[in-house]
Each structure stands twice: as C-alpha cells, then as structure tokens.
Design a protein around this motif. Structure first.
Motif, PDB file in Angstrom:
ATOM      1  N   GLY A  41       0.821  -1.200   0.000  1.00 52.96           N
ATOM      2  CA  GLY A  41       0.000   0.000   0.000  1.00 52.96           C
ATOM      3  C   GLY A  41       0.858   1.255   0.000  1.00 52.96           C
ATOM      4  O   GLY A  41       1.953   1.265   0.572  1.00 52.96           O
ATOM      5  N   ASN A  42       0.371   2.308  -0.618  1.00 59.54           N
ATOM      6  CA  ASN A  42       1.145   3.564  -0.631  1.00 59.54           C
ATOM      7  C   ASN A  42       0.287   4.809  -0.442  1.00 59.54           C
ATOM      8  O   ASN A  42       0.800   5.921  -0.393  1.00 59.54           O
ATOM      9  CB  ASN A  42       1.944   3.695  -1.930  1.00 59.54           C
ATOM     10  N   CYS A  43      -1.042   4.645  -0.320  1.00 60.19           N
ATOM     11  CA  CYS A  43      -1.936   5.797  -0.282  1.00 60.19           C
ATOM     12  C   CYS A  43      -2.627   5.905   1.082  1.00 60.19           C
ATOM     13  O   CYS A  43      -3.158   4.910   1.602  1.00 60.19           O
ATOM     14  CB  CYS A  43      -2.978   5.687  -1.388  1.00 60.19           C
ATOM     15  N   PHE A  44      -2.633   7.126   1.641  1.00 61.55           N
ATOM     16  CA  PHE A  44      -3.195   7.368   2.965  1.00 61.55           C
ATOM     17  C   PHE A  44      -4.197   8.523   2.883  1.00 61.55           C
ATOM     18  O   PHE A  44      -3.932   9.541   2.244  1.00 61.55           O
ATOM     19  CB  PHE A  44      -2.094   7.714   3.963  1.00 61.55           C
ATOM     20  N   ASP A  45      -5.316   8.361   3.575  1.00 65.48           N
ATOM     21  CA  ASP A  45      -6.387   9.353   3.560  1.00 65.48           C
ATOM     22  C   ASP A  45      -6.374  10.163   4.847  1.00 65.48           C
ATOM     23  O   ASP A  45      -6.528   9.621   5.939  1.00 65.48           O
ATOM     24  CB  ASP A  45      -7.742   8.647   3.416  1.00 65.48           C
ATOM     25  N   THR A  46      -6.173  11.474   4.714  1.00 68.41           N
ATOM     26  CA  THR A  46      -6.155  12.368   5.867  1.00 68.41           C
ATOM     27  C   THR A  46      -7.204  13.457   5.673  1.00 68.41           C
ATOM     28  O   THR A  46      -7.777  13.605   4.593  1.00 68.41           O
ATOM     29  CB  THR A  46      -4.769  13.026   6.049  1.00 68.41           C
ATOM     30  N   ALA A  47      -7.425  14.244   6.737  1.00 70.83           N
ATOM     31  CA  ALA A  47      -8.345  15.377   6.638  1.00 70.83           C
ATOM     32  C   ALA A  47      -8.058  16.358   7.759  1.00 70.83           C
ATOM     33  O   ALA A  47      -7.635  15.972   8.852  1.00 70.83           O
ATOM     34  CB  ALA A  47      -9.799  14.912   6.713  1.00 70.83           C
ATOM     35  N   PHE A  48      -8.334  17.609   7.492  1.00 70.07           N
ATOM     36  CA  PHE A  48      -8.094  18.686   8.448  1.00 70.07           C
ATOM     37  C   PHE A  48      -8.832  18.440   9.760  1.00 70.07           C
ATOM     38  O   PHE A  48      -8.321  18.756  10.836  1.00 70.07           O
ATOM     39  CB  PHE A  48      -8.537  20.019   7.839  1.00 70.07           C
ATOM     40  N   VAL A  49     -10.051  17.888   9.691  1.00 69.57           N
ATOM     41  CA  VAL A  49     -10.882  17.759  10.891  1.00 69.57           C
ATOM     42  C   VAL A  49     -10.631  16.492  11.695  1.00 69.57           C
ATOM     43  O   VAL A  49     -11.100  16.385  12.830  1.00 69.57           O
ATOM     44  CB  VAL A  49     -12.391  17.825  10.534  1.00 69.57           C
ATOM     45  N   TYR A  50      -9.893  15.517  11.138  1.00 66.96           N
ATOM     46  CA  TYR A  50      -9.724  14.255  11.854  1.00 66.96           C
ATOM     47  C   TYR A  50      -8.980  14.466  13.172  1.00 66.96           C
ATOM     48  O   TYR A  50      -7.853  14.970  13.194  1.00 66.96           O
ATOM     49  CB  TYR A  50      -8.954  13.241  11.005  1.00 66.96           C
ATOM     50  N   GLY A  51      -9.641  14.082  14.256  1.00 64.63           N
ATOM     51  CA  GLY A  51      -9.009  14.201  15.558  1.00 64.63           C
ATOM     52  C   GLY A  51      -8.631  15.620  15.918  1.00 64.63           C
ATOM     53  O   GLY A  51      -7.660  15.827  16.660  1.00 64.63           O
ATOM     54  N   ALA A  52      -9.365  16.582  15.384  1.00 64.05           N
ATOM     55  CA  ALA A  52      -9.061  17.999  15.625  1.00 64.05           C
ATOM     56  C   ALA A  52      -7.607  18.329  15.289  1.00 64.05           C
ATOM     57  O   ALA A  52      -6.981  19.173  15.935  1.00 64.05           O
ATOM     58  CB  ALA A  52      -9.379  18.365  17.078  1.00 64.05           C
ATOM     59  N   GLY A  53      -7.096  17.676  14.271  1.00 64.55           N
ATOM     60  CA  GLY A  53      -5.726  17.942  13.820  1.00 64.55           C
ATOM     61  C   GLY A  53      -4.709  16.936  14.298  1.00 64.55           C
ATOM     62  O   GLY A  53      -3.600  16.849  13.749  1.00 64.55           O
ATOM     63  N   CYS A  55      -4.705  13.636  14.060  1.00 68.51           N
ATOM     64  CA  CYS A  55      -4.435  12.555  13.098  1.00 68.51           C
ATOM     65  C   CYS A  55      -3.459  13.009  12.012  1.00 68.51           C
ATOM     66  O   CYS A  55      -2.564  12.259  11.623  1.00 68.51           O
ATOM     67  CB  CYS A  55      -5.744  12.075  12.491  1.00 68.51           C
ATOM     68  N   GLU A  56      -3.630  14.235  11.512  1.00 65.78           N
ATOM     69  CA  GLU A  56      -2.681  14.760  10.524  1.00 65.78           C
ATOM     70  C   GLU A  56      -1.292  14.901  11.143  1.00 65.78           C
ATOM     71  O   GLU A  56      -0.283  14.587  10.497  1.00 65.78           O
ATOM     72  CB  GLU A  56      -3.149  16.118  10.000  1.00 65.78           C
ATOM     73  N   ASP A  87     -11.491  29.618   3.479  1.00 69.55           N
ATOM     74  CA  ASP A  87     -11.202  28.642   4.530  1.00 69.55           C
ATOM     75  C   ASP A  87     -10.494  27.411   3.978  1.00 69.55           C
ATOM     76  O   ASP A  87      -9.667  26.801   4.668  1.00 69.55           O
ATOM     77  CB  ASP A  87     -12.493  28.235   5.244  1.00 69.55           C
ATOM     78  N   ILE A  88     -10.812  27.018   2.753  1.00 68.48           N
ATOM     79  CA  ILE A  88     -10.102  25.892   2.137  1.00 68.48           C
ATOM     80  C   ILE A  88      -8.618  26.213   2.029  1.00 68.48           C
ATOM     81  O   ILE A  88      -7.755  25.388   2.348  1.00 68.48           O
ATOM     82  CB  ILE A  88     -10.708  25.572   0.758  1.00 68.48           C
ATOM     83  N   THR A  89      -8.309  27.416   1.610  1.00 64.47           N
ATOM     84  CA  THR A  89      -6.902  27.819   1.504  1.00 64.47           C
ATOM     85  C   THR A  89      -6.224  27.810   2.863  1.00 64.47           C
ATOM     86  O   THR A  89      -5.113  27.269   3.022  1.00 64.47           O
ATOM     87  CB  THR A  89      -6.810  29.223   0.878  1.00 64.47           C
ATOM     88  N   ALA A  90      -6.873  28.385   3.863  1.00 66.02           N
ATOM     89  CA  ALA A  90      -6.287  28.436   5.209  1.00 66.02           C
ATOM     90  C   ALA A  90      -6.080  27.038   5.773  1.00 66.02           C
ATOM     91  O   ALA A  90      -5.028  26.735   6.366  1.00 66.02           O
ATOM     92  CB  ALA A  90      -7.182  29.253   6.130  1.00 66.02           C
ATOM     93  N   GLN A  91      -7.062  26.157   5.577  1.00 67.22           N
ATOM     94  CA  GLN A  91      -6.948  24.802   6.118  1.00 67.22           C
ATOM     95  C   GLN A  91      -5.902  23.984   5.373  1.00 67.22           C
ATOM     96  O   GLN A  91      -5.190  23.174   5.985  1.00 67.22           O
ATOM     97  CB  GLN A  91      -8.310  24.111   6.087  1.00 67.22           C
ATOM     98  N   LEU A  92      -5.788  24.181   4.066  1.00 66.90           N
ATOM     99  CA  LEU A  92      -4.752  23.481   3.305  1.00 66.90           C
ATOM    100  C   LEU A  92      -3.370  23.854   3.832  1.00 66.90           C
ATOM    101  O   LEU A  92      -2.511  22.977   4.024  1.00 66.90           O
ATOM    102  CB  LEU A  92      -4.867  23.819   1.823  1.00 66.90           C
ATOM    103  N   MET A  93      -3.130  25.128   4.056  1.00 66.02           N
ATOM    104  CA  MET A  93      -1.821  25.554   4.540  1.00 66.02           C
ATOM    105  C   MET A  93      -1.523  24.966   5.922  1.00 66.02           C
ATOM    106  O   MET A  93      -0.400  24.532   6.204  1.00 66.02           O
ATOM    107  CB  MET A  93      -1.761  27.081   4.594  1.00 66.02           C
ATOM    108  N   THR A  94      -2.533  24.909   6.784  1.00 64.68           N
ATOM    109  CA  THR A  94      -2.346  24.300   8.103  1.00 64.68           C
ATOM    110  C   THR A  94      -2.080  22.807   7.984  1.00 64.68           C
ATOM    111  O   THR A  94      -1.215  22.255   8.683  1.00 64.68           O
ATOM    112  CB  THR A  94      -3.590  24.538   8.983  1.00 64.68           C
ATOM    113  N   SER A  95      -2.811  22.147   7.087  1.00 63.83           N
ATOM    114  CA  SER A  95      -2.602  20.711   6.892  1.00 63.83           C
ATOM    115  C   SER A  95      -1.187  20.409   6.416  1.00 63.83           C
ATOM    116  O   SER A  95      -0.560  19.440   6.863  1.00 63.83           O
ATOM    117  CB  SER A  95      -3.621  20.164   5.885  1.00 63.83           C
ATOM    118  N   LEU A  96      -0.667  21.226   5.517  1.00 64.63           N
ATOM    119  CA  LEU A  96       0.694  21.010   5.032  1.00 64.63           C
ATOM    120  C   LEU A  96       1.701  21.126   6.178  1.00 64.63           C
ATOM    121  O   LEU A  96       2.669  20.360   6.238  1.00 64.63           O
ATOM    122  CB  LEU A  96       1.022  22.011   3.925  1.00 64.63           C
ATOM    123  N   GLU A  97       1.465  22.045   7.084  1.00 61.48           N
ATOM    124  CA  GLU A  97       2.349  22.178   8.243  1.00 61.48           C
ATOM    125  C   GLU A  97       2.266  20.948   9.140  1.00 61.48           C
ATOM    126  O   GLU A  97       3.288  20.416   9.584  1.00 61.48           O
ATOM    127  CB  GLU A  97       1.972  23.427   9.043  1.00 61.48           C
TER     128      GLU A  97
END
Length: 306
Positions: A41-53, A55-56, A87-97
């Motif tokens: 396997g090589n693919c992982f599913d994440t999200a900004f809201v998982y575990g209030a951050g 999980c990311e 908000d999508i832009t703001a959350q994407l930048m936070t997720s990358l961090e």
C-alpha cells in the motif's frame, strides 16, 4: 497489490487506501502504517478535521521517516461550515504544516457548499495546483450533478477539473448517513454516471462500517450500525455475500470489498483498519475475482449469478 492511475498524478495509487482518522498515537499508528506499506500500500487518507488535527500531526510524524516520493497523500479540507475558498486555503496551509510536507497528492473538499457556484471551488483549487501545493483534486460528498457542473466549467475555461470523487459506496445501501452532509454513490443513477465518465471513485465506508462482520437482526447494541445499515434489502445482500463467501473460501466482508473493487468504473476503496489483522483481512479481497453477473447478483439486480 494492484495499482491505479489518476489524471495529473504521476505516481500509481494502491487499490486500497489506508484511512488515518482513527490513529491518534504515533507508536500504534506506525505499526499499522508500516504493515500497510509492507503489503504494497502507498496511499493514505487524511483530513483537516480528523481528531481535531491530531491525526494529521501523527501521520506527519510518521511521514517524516518515509520516502515522500513513494507515499500518496489524500488531504481534505473545507468541511461545513468552512466550505468556501478562503477557509479551504487556510486549512490546506495548516494541513501542510501538520503533515510536514510541501504538497498533498490528492486534495478534496470534505463537503460541498451549494450556496456557492462551482466556479469558486474550481478556481481556487487550480490556483493551488499551479502553485504545486496539490497535484490533482476533487470533492468528497459532492453530488454527481455538481461534479459534472464543475468539470463542464473547468473545460470551458481550460482549467483542471475534478479527477476524483469520494462519496460513500458499498455493497450495503446507506440507509441513513453516519454524519450530516454525507452522500452515497451506490444508487443506480450515480453508478451509471461514473461508468459513463470513468471518473475515479474513492469510496468511504467501503465495507459498510462492519455490517458484513457484525450485522445481525438480533444484534442491536451498536445503534449507529442499526441506524445506518439495517434494512431488509441489506440483510438480503448480507445473505448473498455469506453464500458466495462459503463457495470462494473467504469471509463475507471480503466479498463486500471485492464488490466495490469490481465495478465497471475505477474505484480505490478507503479502509479503516484499527490493527494489522484487519488490514490483512481487507487485503484478501484483492485476490478475489467477481464476474459482472456476480456483482449484479450481490446487489439484488439479478436472481442468478451463473
């Protein structure tokens, strides 16, 4: 492990995706993630809201020790009530961090906001794609009508359109959504649309959240399982999965996952194992082959499978 290709993404994607939404501690998460990779396997599913951050963040700590070029990351943001370009832009930048990476391979809006035109979402996602923060994108819990509208707009403007959609899809019909705003693609019209357009579906709850393991009309302790999946037609599907599993020497849940894998359109199911034994069980579905008639029979669309 079989792999699939997605437009605008150079790396092939494993046919099963590891969900990280239940992993909140690095050590147990690493055991599950390492085992998934060892199996191909090589693919992982994440999200900004998982575990209030959390999980990311945990996934980012694990990713730090991996070869980033060999990992495919699905990121999601813009969950209601934050489904708008800003908000999508703001959350994407936070997720990358949190993920400790410069880009995510696949980015999806976690919900749709029908108060906004599709152009607003296509435009902002194209900006991030051009900046290299995302490679390919789509929407989770978007109706096929809105996806079609988005891709028509993208084509008219010479822009990149949706390459993926992540809606519920499983052998069991979703009777009631587990969470507000969730959309299923298991109905006949949606399946016909995906077959016609050959757009890749990344199904969540691809194994109906344990229905094919624990589903029983006498088992009522899990109220969410009962609310979301218990219905006469689903118990018919369960009985047919049990029958076919006995003949093929596997478990009903593996038949259910094979049903998702053997659709006439591209599918890359999301799975959410809590431990390596559950991962191993899911991987057995990759070795199964279902005929088109078996697929129809399992979904109660045919009375015979021979």
């Amino acid at each position: 492990m079989n792999h699939a290709n997605i437009p605008h993404l150079e790396k092939p994607v494993s046919r099963l995706v590891m969900g990280v939404d239940n992993q909140i501690e690095l050590e147990p998460a690493s055991v599950v993630f390492d085992d998934f990779v060892a199996r191909g396997g090589n693919c992982f599913d994440t999200a900004f809201v998982y575990g209030a951050g959390v999980c990311e963040t945990v996934f980012g700590q694990w990713l730090e020790k991996q070869n980033r070029d060999q990992v495919v990351i699905i990121g999601k943001g813009g969950h209601t009530p934050y489904c708008n370009p800003e908000d999508i832009t703001a959350q994407l930048m936070t997720s990358l961090e949190r993920l400790q990476t410069d880009f995510v391979d696949i980015y999806m809006m976690h919900r749709d906001n029908t108060d906004l035109p599709v152009s607003a979402f296509v435009d902002v996602l194209n900006l991030h794609a051009k900046a290299g923060r995302i490679k390919t994108f789509g929407g989770s819990n978007w109706s096929v009508a809105r996806v079609q509208e988005a891709n028509d707009y993208a084509k008219s403007k010479g822009l990149q359109g949706f390459s993926v959609v992540s809606n519920n899809f499983s052998l069991a019909r979703m009777v009631d959504p587990p969470w507000a705003g969730c959309i299923s693609a298991s109905d006949a019209d949606s399946r016909a649309w995906f077959t016609k357009n050959q757009l890749t579906l990344l199904p969540w709850s691809s194994q109906a959240r344990g229905f094919f393991v624990r589903g029983d009309q006498d088992f009522l302790e899990d109220t969410e399982l009962v609310r979301c999946w218990y219905a006469p037609d689903n118990f018919q599907r369960l009985a047919r999965a049990q029958e076919l599993a006995r003949e093929k020497g596997c478990d009903p849940i593996q038949i259910a996952l094979a049903y998702v894998l053997w659709q006439p359109f591209p599918t890359i199911p999301l799975i959410g194992p809590r431990n390596t034994a559950e991962t191993a069980s899911s991987f057995k579905a990759l070795a199964l082959e279902l005929t088109p008639l078996e697929v129809k029979w399992l979904n109660l669309e045919s009375e015979t499978r021979i």
